[in-house]
Design a protein around this motif. Structure first.
Motif, mmCIF file in Angstrom:
data_model
loop_
_atom_site.group_PDB
_atom_site.id
_atom_site.type_symbol
_atom_site.label_atom_id
_atom_site.label_comp_id
_atom_site.label_asym_id
_atom_site.label_seq_id
_atom_site.Cartn_x
_atom_site.Cartn_y
_atom_site.Cartn_z
ATOM 1 N N THR A 1 0.814 -1.223 0.000
ATOM 2 C CA THR A 1 0.000 0.000 0.000
ATOM 3 C C THR A 1 0.845 1.270 0.000
ATOM 4 N N GLN B 1 3.014 8.168 -8.176
ATOM 5 C CA GLN B 1 1.970 7.199 -8.523
ATOM 6 C C GLN B 1 2.095 5.951 -7.666
ATOM 7 N N ASN C 1 0.154 -0.416 -8.543
ATOM 8 C CA ASN C 1 -1.051 -1.238 -8.610
ATOM 9 C C ASN C 1 -0.634 -2.691 -8.789
ATOM 10 N N ALA D 1 -2.049 -4.684 -11.766
ATOM 11 C CA ALA D 1 -1.529 -4.417 -13.105
ATOM 12 C C ALA D 1 -0.227 -5.157 -13.376
ATOM 13 N N ALA E 1 -6.203 -6.172 -5.318
ATOM 14 C CA ALA E 1 -5.702 -4.892 -5.809
ATOM 15 C C ALA E 1 -6.283 -3.717 -5.031
ATOM 16 N N ASP E 2 -7.555 -3.797 -4.645
ATOM 17 C CA ASP E 2 -8.178 -2.689 -3.929
ATOM 18 C C ASP E 2 -7.599 -2.486 -2.534
ATOM 19 N N GLY F 1 -4.324 -3.481 -1.872
ATOM 20 C CA GLY F 1 -2.874 -3.424 -1.999
ATOM 21 C C GLY F 1 -2.185 -4.624 -1.400
#
Length: 221
Positions: free
Chosen positions: A30, A96, A99, A102, A185-186, A188
């Motif tokens: 995160t 940034q 993610n 990704a 992913a949401d 982390g």
């Protein structure tokens, strides 16, 4: 990008698609952000610099603080570089967050690098896996000794790299071909099947499996 850095939270267990219990290591990313670039014009290669764990001013040297300020990035205590193609470098902007979804997918194989736990001063049985002496009734205070280490008068010394008692642990270890059990992913979080080197809260580096990449390069399964 060919990897990321994260924090080992600990281990837990999840159920796979077949309903079986799978032990997994939880890796938190995160706080992992892009903090810099390496460009072909300035550095002769292209890479993304990632940082993790927010740093206070007292944790940084003046040079480090100046680099973060010049790049316009949040100061981080730990930074690592990961090579990327020059065409993809513009996709990673300073500040940034990384993610995980990704970069890695469920079912993918990865290599995880970490620092092993420190185990202090250990003997040859635990440190090197020596068999030890015979465990008979006559054995007295000689169960886990290393045995003879000398070479008599010639050469009159102990050979280099002789396996002896000493400090065990705190070494960089890479565990290869670990399965990504799931990617949240949401949140982390990456769940990796099995254990990885390091204590809880330790830094780990996750990269795509090098062996899988080499097999694909040479057209092998």
């Amino acid at each position: 990008m060919k990897g990321l850095i994260g924090k080992k939270v600990g281990m837990t267990q999840v159920f796979n698609d077949e309903g079986n219990v799978v032990p997994v290591t939880v890796i938190d990313i995160t706080s992992c952000e892009v903090v810099g670039h390496r460009t072909m014009e300035k550095d002769q290669y292209t890479a993304v610099i990632l940082g993790i764990k927010d740093a206070k001013p007292k944790h940084l040297t003046k040079a480090q603080a100046g680099n973060f300020k010049k790049a316009g990035a949040n100061p981080k205590r730990i930074v690592r570089e990961f090579r990327v193609d020059a065409a993809d470098l513009a996709n990673f902007t300073i500040g940034q967050p990384v993610n995980a979804g990704a970069l890695f997918k469920k079912g993918e194989l990865v290599d995880v690098t970490g620092i092993t736990k420190g185990r202090g001063f250990q003997g040859v049985v635990k440190r090197w896996g020596f068999r030890g002496f015979g465990q008979t009734h006559g054995t007295h205070e000689y169960r886990k000794h290393p045995g003879a280490i000398g070479q008599r008068k010639t050469p009159g010394r102990v050979y280099p790299n002789k396996k002896l008692p000493g400090h065990y642990g705190v070494e960089q270890v890479t565990v290869q071909n670990l399965l990504v059990a799931d990617v949240l992913a949401d949140k982390g979080i990456i769940l990796i099947k099995g254990g990885v080197a390091g204590h809880n809260e330790a830094l780990v580096v996750v990269k795509p499996s090098i062996k899988t990449a080499l097999r694909a390069k040479h057209g092998k399964k």
